[in-house]
Scaffold this motif. Structure first.
Motif, mmCIF file in Angstrom:
data_model
loop_
_atom_site.group_PDB
_atom_site.id
_atom_site.type_symbol
_atom_site.label_atom_id
_atom_site.label_comp_id
_atom_site.label_asym_id
_atom_site.label_seq_id
_atom_site.Cartn_x
_atom_site.Cartn_y
_atom_site.Cartn_z
ATOM 1 N N THR A 32 0.801 -1.426 0.171
ATOM 2 C CA THR A 32 -0.189 0.223 0.106
ATOM 3 C C THR A 32 0.610 0.912 -0.158
ATOM 4 O O THR A 32 0.572 2.143 0.192
ATOM 5 C CB THR A 32 -0.746 -0.497 1.679
ATOM 6 N N ILE A 33 2.216 1.898 0.221
ATOM 7 C CA ILE A 33 2.779 2.526 0.597
ATOM 8 C C ILE A 33 3.706 2.858 -1.212
ATOM 9 O O ILE A 33 3.260 1.974 -2.220
ATOM 10 C CB ILE A 33 4.082 1.882 0.714
ATOM 11 N N ARG A 34 3.085 4.012 -1.091
ATOM 12 C CA ARG A 34 3.172 5.191 -1.739
ATOM 13 C C ARG A 34 3.482 6.539 -2.405
ATOM 14 O O ARG A 34 2.674 6.677 -1.252
ATOM 15 C CB ARG A 34 1.556 5.320 -3.519
ATOM 16 N N LEU A 35 3.701 7.153 -3.099
ATOM 17 C CA LEU A 35 3.720 8.635 -2.892
ATOM 18 C C LEU A 35 2.272 9.194 -4.400
ATOM 19 O O LEU A 35 2.226 9.255 -5.028
ATOM 20 C CB LEU A 35 4.901 8.853 -3.925
ATOM 21 N N LEU A 48 3.284 10.844 1.594
ATOM 22 C CA LEU A 48 3.762 9.591 1.181
ATOM 23 C C LEU A 48 2.349 9.031 2.261
ATOM 24 O O LEU A 48 1.775 9.287 3.254
ATOM 25 C CB LEU A 48 4.717 9.360 2.479
ATOM 26 N N ASN A 49 1.905 7.998 1.597
ATOM 27 C CA ASN A 49 0.956 7.041 2.035
ATOM 28 C C ASN A 49 0.348 5.444 1.728
ATOM 29 O O ASN A 49 1.601 4.866 1.331
ATOM 30 C CB ASN A 49 -0.124 7.170 0.619
ATOM 31 N N PRO A 105 -2.757 9.515 7.845
ATOM 32 C CA PRO A 105 -3.129 10.858 7.288
ATOM 33 C C PRO A 105 -3.010 11.126 6.261
ATOM 34 O O PRO A 105 -1.755 11.587 5.731
ATOM 35 C CB PRO A 105 -3.567 11.696 8.662
ATOM 36 N N GLU A 106 -3.647 11.742 4.969
ATOM 37 C CA GLU A 106 -3.026 12.378 3.830
ATOM 38 C C GLU A 106 -3.013 13.372 4.266
ATOM 39 O O GLU A 106 -2.986 14.395 5.060
ATOM 40 C CB GLU A 106 -4.469 12.710 3.397
ATOM 41 N N ASN A 107 -1.755 13.700 3.495
ATOM 42 C CA ASN A 107 -0.708 14.665 3.110
ATOM 43 C C ASN A 107 -0.206 15.376 4.488
ATOM 44 O O ASN A 107 0.486 16.129 5.128
ATOM 45 C CB ASN A 107 -1.798 15.917 2.855
ATOM 46 N N GLU A 108 0.237 14.482 5.364
ATOM 47 C CA GLU A 108 0.399 14.206 6.521
ATOM 48 C C GLU A 108 2.226 14.263 7.054
ATOM 49 O O GLU A 108 2.563 14.766 7.807
ATOM 50 C CB GLU A 108 0.370 13.245 8.037
ATOM 51 N N TYR A 109 2.909 13.852 5.712
ATOM 52 C CA TYR A 109 4.423 13.747 5.599
ATOM 53 C C TYR A 109 4.365 13.956 4.097
ATOM 54 O O TYR A 109 4.425 13.468 3.122
ATOM 55 C CB TYR A 109 4.709 12.350 5.948
ATOM 56 N N GLN A 174 8.555 7.179 -7.625
ATOM 57 C CA GLN A 174 7.538 6.132 -7.400
ATOM 58 C C GLN A 174 8.585 5.959 -5.836
ATOM 59 O O GLN A 174 9.875 5.361 -5.507
ATOM 60 C CB GLN A 174 7.480 5.222 -8.256
ATOM 61 N N PHE A 175 7.364 5.363 -4.598
ATOM 62 C CA PHE A 175 7.969 4.433 -3.695
ATOM 63 C C PHE A 175 7.909 3.237 -4.505
ATOM 64 O O PHE A 175 7.791 3.124 -5.313
ATOM 65 C CB PHE A 175 7.103 4.213 -2.469
ATOM 66 N N ARG A 176 9.759 2.433 -4.041
ATOM 67 C CA ARG A 176 10.253 1.584 -4.177
ATOM 68 C C ARG A 176 10.824 0.849 -3.286
ATOM 69 O O ARG A 176 11.432 1.211 -2.715
ATOM 70 C CB ARG A 176 11.153 0.838 -5.479
#
Length: 284
Positions: A32-35, A48-49, A105-109, A174-176
């Motif tokens: 589920t990790i994504r930018l 970061l979500n 939380p959205e837009n937290e980090y 993108q997160f890898r």
């Protein structure tokens, strides 16, 4: 079942062994990790979500451009992370209450990639340097005087997620995913995917398909053994002995087996998933 030498038709010296079951109280779901690009910003700013679960209150910490250090000091943690002063973003910690499948939380980090050198965020050095590390650790309540031994025995319980970033063709980041480890009682374990208990979506719930629980050889006993290196969980303990004596090949992919590991599958992980069915812990 213990380690057992190979004789007779055992020609490949494959091993069979047990592995203990460890309950992981914390989990960042790596898939589920994504930018997400911050649209109102024309620069290289991303949020970061991800989704996470914790059986108890937890502390979640995010490190950027950090060096990993291993310690032999038994009184402290076996691994810790250092972020140099020149890194524009310092480690940030968040506290969360216990809960299953929580959304960060959205837009937290927010990460502004324009502040970093591209090589610092797109490359890593195994077991030394990582562009991003996320730890989620159980936040145990203060110890009760009569229960100090249990408190100190269990207080170190954390999952560590390692990753880096890639710049794709359209110029976006993108997160890898690199790997996940599990810190338990000051010992560090590497978490690995295993295959053979697939999930099915039903009524919005991510459940395991009960029809896949039987051994693929006898179709009667519950499968409890992983074949390495392919990591298929497909055999029961009894049929594992037969496979080892015949050809020591995985019944699913026919790859030569190097070892067989027996595990126990339970229903007590933070996501409601079965313990050791998605991931099996192996000591580093």
């Amino acid at each position: 079942m213990g380690n057992r030498g190979t004789t007779g038709q055992d020609n490949d010296q494959s091993k069979q062994s047990d592995t203990p079951v460890i309950k992981n109280h914390n989990n960042i779901r790596k898939e589920t990790i994504r930018l997400t690009k911050v649209e109102e910003d024309e620069g290289e700013t991303y949020a970061l979500n991800f989704t996470f679960s914790c059986s108890y209150d937890c502390v979640l910490t995010i490190y950027l451009c950090s060096t990993e250090y291993r310690s032999s000091d038994k009184s402290g943690p076996p691994v810790y992370f250092h972020t140099p002063d020149y890194v524009p973003e310092k480690p940030v910690s968040y506290k969360f209450s216990k809960g299953i499948r929580q959304k960060f939380p959205e837009n937290e980090y927010i990460i502004d990639f324009s502040k970093f050198k591209e090589e610092d965020i797109t490359s890593y050095k195994e077991d030394e340097y990582y562009p991003i590390v996320m730890t989620i650790e159980t936040d145990y309540p203060p110890p009760v005087k009569d229960n100090l031994k249990t408190y100190h025995k269990n207080k170190r319980q954390a999952q560590i997620t390692y990753g880096y970033f890639a710049k794709i063709t359209n110029g976006k980041y993108q997160f890898r995913f690199n790997k996940q480890c599990f810190l338990f009682r000051n010992k560090l374990f590497k978490m690995e995917d295993i295959y053979g208990h697939e999930k099915q979506e039903e009524d919005g719930k991510n459940e395991f398909d009960e029809s896949q629980k039987e051994c693929v050889v006898c179709y009667s006993n519950i499968k409890d053994t992983i074949v390495y290196p392919c990591k298929h969980i497909c055999l029961c303990s009894q049929c594992t002995q037969i496979v080892r004596m015949q050809n020591s090949k995985c019944p699913i992919c026919r790859r030569q087996a190097e070892k067989f590991i027996c595990i126990q599958i339970e229903n007590a992980t933070p996501d409601g998933n079965r313990n050791n069915s998605d991931e099996n812990s192996a000591p580093i």
